[in-house]
Scaffold this motif. Sequence first.
Motif, PDB file in Angstrom:
ATOM      1  N   ARG A 301       0.848  -1.192   0.000  1.00  0.00           N
ATOM      2  CA  ARG A 301       0.000   0.000   0.000  1.00  0.00           C
ATOM      3  C   ARG A 301       0.883   1.242   0.000  1.00  0.00           C
ATOM      4  NH1 ARG A 301      -5.092  -1.864   0.970  1.00  0.00           N
ATOM      5  NH2 ARG A 301      -5.271  -3.769   2.222  1.00  0.00           N
ATOM      6  N   GLU A 302       0.430   2.231  -0.770  1.00  0.00           N
ATOM      7  CA  GLU A 302       1.158   3.494  -0.854  1.00  0.00           C
ATOM      8  C   GLU A 302       0.160   4.624  -1.039  1.00  0.00           C
ATOM      9  OE1 GLU A 302       5.051   4.351  -3.286  1.00  0.00           O
ATOM     10  OE2 GLU A 302       3.326   5.035  -4.467  1.00  0.00           O
ATOM     11  N   GLY A 303      -0.131   5.334   0.047  1.00  0.00           N
ATOM     12  CA  GLY A 303      -1.007   6.487  -0.020  1.00  0.00           C
ATOM     13  C   GLY A 303      -0.236   7.754  -0.340  1.00  0.00           C
ATOM     14  N   MET A 304      -0.946   8.863  -0.388  1.00  0.00           N
ATOM     15  CA  MET A 304      -0.299  10.134  -0.698  1.00  0.00           C
ATOM     16  C   MET A 304       0.733  10.500   0.365  1.00  0.00           C
ATOM     17  SD  MET A 304      -0.038  12.488  -2.914  1.00  0.00           S
ATOM     18  CE  MET A 304      -1.495  12.236  -3.939  1.00  0.00           C
ATOM     19  N   LEU A 305       0.401  10.277   1.650  1.00  0.00           N
ATOM     20  CA  LEU A 305       1.360  10.573   2.705  1.00  0.00           C
ATOM     21  C   LEU A 305       2.525   9.591   2.687  1.00  0.00           C
ATOM     22  CD1 LEU A 305      -0.994  11.503   5.686  1.00  0.00           C
ATOM     23  CD2 LEU A 305       0.404  13.025   4.285  1.00  0.00           C
ATOM     24  N   HIS A 306       2.275   8.350   2.260  1.00  0.00           N
ATOM     25  CA  HIS A 306       3.385   7.417   2.071  1.00  0.00           C
ATOM     26  C   HIS A 306       4.387   7.982   1.077  1.00  0.00           C
ATOM     27  CE1 HIS A 306       0.618   4.367   3.825  1.00  0.00           C
ATOM     28  NE2 HIS A 306       1.731   3.764   4.191  1.00  0.00           N
ATOM     29  N   ARG A 307       3.878   8.485  -0.050  1.00  0.00           N
ATOM     30  CA  ARG A 307       4.780   9.015  -1.072  1.00  0.00           C
ATOM     31  C   ARG A 307       5.499  10.261  -0.577  1.00  0.00           C
ATOM     32  NH1 ARG A 307       0.523   7.112  -4.237  1.00  0.00           N
ATOM     33  NH2 ARG A 307      -0.568   9.101  -4.362  1.00  0.00           N
ATOM     34  N   LEU A 308       4.832  11.076   0.251  1.00  0.00           N
ATOM     35  CA  LEU A 308       5.465  12.271   0.791  1.00  0.00           C
ATOM     36  C   LEU A 308       6.671  11.907   1.655  1.00  0.00           C
ATOM     37  CD1 LEU A 308       5.406  15.357   1.192  1.00  0.00           C
ATOM     38  CD2 LEU A 308       3.881  14.978   3.141  1.00  0.00           C
ATOM     39  N   PHE A 309       6.567  10.819   2.420  1.00  0.00           N
ATOM     40  CA  PHE A 309       7.666  10.383   3.284  1.00  0.00           C
ATOM     41  C   PHE A 309       8.542   9.316   2.630  1.00  0.00           C
ATOM     42  CE2 PHE A 309       4.632  12.081   6.390  1.00  0.00           C
ATOM     43  CZ  PHE A 309       5.477  12.858   7.177  1.00  0.00           C
ATOM     44  N   ALA A 415      -7.536   4.288 -14.372  1.00  0.00           N
ATOM     45  CA  ALA A 415      -7.384   3.416 -15.537  1.00  0.00           C
ATOM     46  C   ALA A 415      -5.927   3.343 -15.984  1.00  0.00           C
ATOM     47  CB  ALA A 415      -8.270   3.920 -16.676  1.00  0.00           C
ATOM     48  N   ARG A 416      -5.197   4.450 -15.837  1.00  0.00           N
ATOM     49  CA  ARG A 416      -3.794   4.486 -16.277  1.00  0.00           C
ATOM     50  C   ARG A 416      -2.900   3.652 -15.370  1.00  0.00           C
ATOM     51  NH1 ARG A 416       0.788   8.005 -15.813  1.00  0.00           N
ATOM     52  NH2 ARG A 416      -0.229   9.173 -14.157  1.00  0.00           N
ATOM     53  N   HIS A 417      -3.182   3.640 -14.056  1.00  0.00           N
ATOM     54  CA  HIS A 417      -2.330   2.913 -13.127  1.00  0.00           C
ATOM     55  C   HIS A 417      -2.739   1.449 -12.964  1.00  0.00           C
ATOM     56  CE1 HIS A 417      -1.248   7.041 -11.761  1.00  0.00           C
ATOM     57  NE2 HIS A 417      -0.088   6.465 -11.531  1.00  0.00           N
ATOM     58  N   ALA A 418      -3.939   1.073 -13.394  1.00  0.00           N
ATOM     59  CA  ALA A 418      -4.407  -0.297 -13.203  1.00  0.00           C
ATOM     60  C   ALA A 418      -3.702  -1.240 -14.171  1.00  0.00           C
ATOM     61  CB  ALA A 418      -5.922  -0.375 -13.389  1.00  0.00           C
ATOM     62  N   VAL A 429      -1.945  -7.988  -9.309  1.00  0.00           N
ATOM     63  CA  VAL A 429      -2.825  -6.945  -9.797  1.00  0.00           C
ATOM     64  C   VAL A 429      -2.453  -5.649  -9.083  1.00  0.00           C
ATOM     65  CG1 VAL A 429      -4.601  -7.484  -8.081  1.00  0.00           C
ATOM     66  CG2 VAL A 429      -5.235  -6.256 -10.175  1.00  0.00           C
ATOM     67  N   ARG A 430      -2.551  -4.548  -9.790  1.00  0.00           N
ATOM     68  CA  ARG A 430      -2.290  -3.244  -9.190  1.00  0.00           C
ATOM     69  C   ARG A 430      -3.436  -2.307  -9.538  1.00  0.00           C
ATOM     70  NH1 ARG A 430       2.470  -0.396 -12.928  1.00  0.00           N
ATOM     71  NH2 ARG A 430       1.179  -0.120 -14.802  1.00  0.00           N
ATOM     72  N   GLY A 431      -3.623  -1.291  -8.704  1.00  0.00           N
ATOM     73  CA  GLY A 431      -4.699  -0.334  -8.944  1.00  0.00           C
ATOM     74  C   GLY A 431      -4.594   0.836  -7.997  1.00  0.00           C
ATOM     75  N   GLY A 432      -5.516   1.778  -8.169  1.00  0.00           N
ATOM     76  CA  GLY A 432      -5.543   2.959  -7.322  1.00  0.00           C
ATOM     77  C   GLY A 432      -4.711   4.087  -7.890  1.00  0.00           C
ATOM     78  N   TRP A 433      -4.984   5.279  -7.392  1.00  0.00           N
ATOM     79  CA  TRP A 433      -4.203   6.447  -7.792  1.00  0.00           C
ATOM     80  C   TRP A 433      -3.801   7.240  -6.554  1.00  0.00           C
ATOM     81  CZ3 TRP A 433      -6.526  11.705  -8.286  1.00  0.00           C
ATOM     82  CH2 TRP A 433      -5.554  12.657  -8.579  1.00  0.00           C
ATOM     83  N   TRP A 434      -4.791   7.774  -5.827  1.00  0.00           N
ATOM     84  CA  TRP A 434      -4.478   8.499  -4.600  1.00  0.00           C
ATOM     85  C   TRP A 434      -3.841   7.548  -3.591  1.00  0.00           C
ATOM     86  CZ3 TRP A 434      -4.863  13.693  -3.882  1.00  0.00           C
ATOM     87  CH2 TRP A 434      -4.707  14.174  -2.571  1.00  0.00           C
ATOM     88  N   THR A 435      -4.467   6.392  -3.422  1.00  0.00           N
ATOM     89  CA  THR A 435      -3.893   5.308  -2.628  1.00  0.00           C
ATOM     90  C   THR A 435      -3.674   4.129  -3.559  1.00  0.00           C
ATOM     91  OG1 THR A 435      -5.009   6.021  -0.590  1.00  0.00           O
ATOM     92  CG2 THR A 435      -4.228   3.750  -0.678  1.00  0.00           C
ATOM     93  N   ARG A 436      -2.422   3.794  -3.797  1.00  0.00           N
ATOM     94  CA  ARG A 436      -2.087   2.744  -4.739  1.00  0.00           C
ATOM     95  C   ARG A 436      -1.860   1.431  -3.994  1.00  0.00           C
ATOM     96  NH1 ARG A 436       2.379   6.288  -8.211  1.00  0.00           N
ATOM     97  NH2 ARG A 436       0.938   7.973  -8.782  1.00  0.00           N
TER      98      ARG A 436
END
Length: 507
Positions: A301-309, A415-418, A429-436
């Motif tokens: 899991r990688e949310g927006m705050l994950h990417r920030l840190f 759709a682009r990240h899936a 399988v991968r998916g999500g944008w804000w939380t990937r």
Amino acid sequence: MTTPEPSALPAGMDAAAPERRLHPMSWLFVLIQQLRQFILPLIVLFVMGRGDRNDLWGLVAICVLAVISIWQYYTYRFRIGIDSLQIRSGLLERSLREIPFARIQNVALRQTLLHRIFGVAEVRLESAGGIKPEAEMRVLTLADALALEALVRRRRGEARTGPAAPGAETHDDGEVLLRLGAGDIIRAGLISNRGMVVVGGAFAALAQLSRDLFSQIIESWVRGLFGVVEDYGRGHETAAVLVLIVLFLVVVRLFSIALAFLQYHGFRLEEHGRRLTLERGLLSRARTSTPRRRIQSWTLREGMLHRLFGQRSLEVSTAVLENGSDGQPRSLREIAPVATPERCDALIRHLAPQVQWPPAQWQPLHRSTFWRLAVPQWLLTLAIAVPVSLNFGPWGAALVCLWLPWAGYIAWQHARHAGYSVDARMAAVRGGWWTRTWRFAEIGKLQAIRFSQSPLDRTLGTATLLLDTAGGNAIGDPLRLRFIPVDEARALDARLAGEIARSTMRW
């Protein structure tokens, strides 16, 4: 939980030992556990007694529970055999259970603050599919508990590979795969939003306790804040609102950090041969041990705050139920609450060396995926705009319709990240944008596969594959491959079904 080295077993912890009792203070912890179940009736009895003789019934109930707890202590015996654990309990209705070491999949040690004061631990021996533990020992000394864990680990290894040669040394020292420091725990607290639960629960409890008091407190806070702003001049109401929002966010994050320290303090993931051992907790310490082969699926899991840190979270699903009937965790789940992407990938490659992670190539979904995601959001937005226009006029509907381009952008990003990837060893399988999210399972761990098509799928030429593992549950996210071209889905269905059949025949 301070874990001394379990290299040497205490006296009597061998196959020829006589039956043993639990720790002498075991009755106290059994009594506390029983009081938790009857605490509400006892409180009602004390409150409604009003100082008359009815108060004595509460004391009688406590005395009865204490006698039962002491009774259980004196009638509980266990003996460690060569390949099994024998447990004898009961006086009027006696029972004898023999638990083979080969059946024990998870060894869980738990210490509350009271356990740590007395230097004891609660031990649970659990199988793969049972709702209740195979054996529950309240309580053993910490040294005995760690020795029992090491003994189960060694006897299970001997059951799989044969007994060790005479004179061979057994090494129980584990390799530390991941350890969280104070900085890591602070980042985990900042990334999570668990503090919102505490703040929301406090507000809800205060509102239920006294709505007038709740309203007065909120009103006094707001008036005090606006009063400070008015001292510097009028027209600063917007600044007051922003300050209030910032203070709220700061309080939530502080609570999140505090909860993270309570949960992840002393976090240590160790590898003992074929088993993984996880230990964590500040006031209440938990230690659980599960065979590596019981890991069924993996989730990044990688949310927006994950990417920030610059962090990610790594979770696993095992064949052991995650929680027992009492709500206590029974298996590994968060093996890396926070770690760098490189560290998470290295853990996966170390624990699952037979798979290639990350995949060399991700396959895109069907070209209609964007419309499948965007059109429902657009229709919902227009449906909301109709009643808004009736109540607030065209300007209100226009404001609602501003969501249309943003909804389309979100659908385009999803759709682009899936994508999905299936090779000889793994289905991912991968998916999500804000939380990937990235989820995958070894093909050899798949239990069933389901091919499905909705009427819209049949019209657009797509299908969905649901891959089920032994650790799957109705609450967690399933391993689902959606919006796949129907020809590719049928080919994958036939291929994976054949792999599952061959795997079943090998078992």
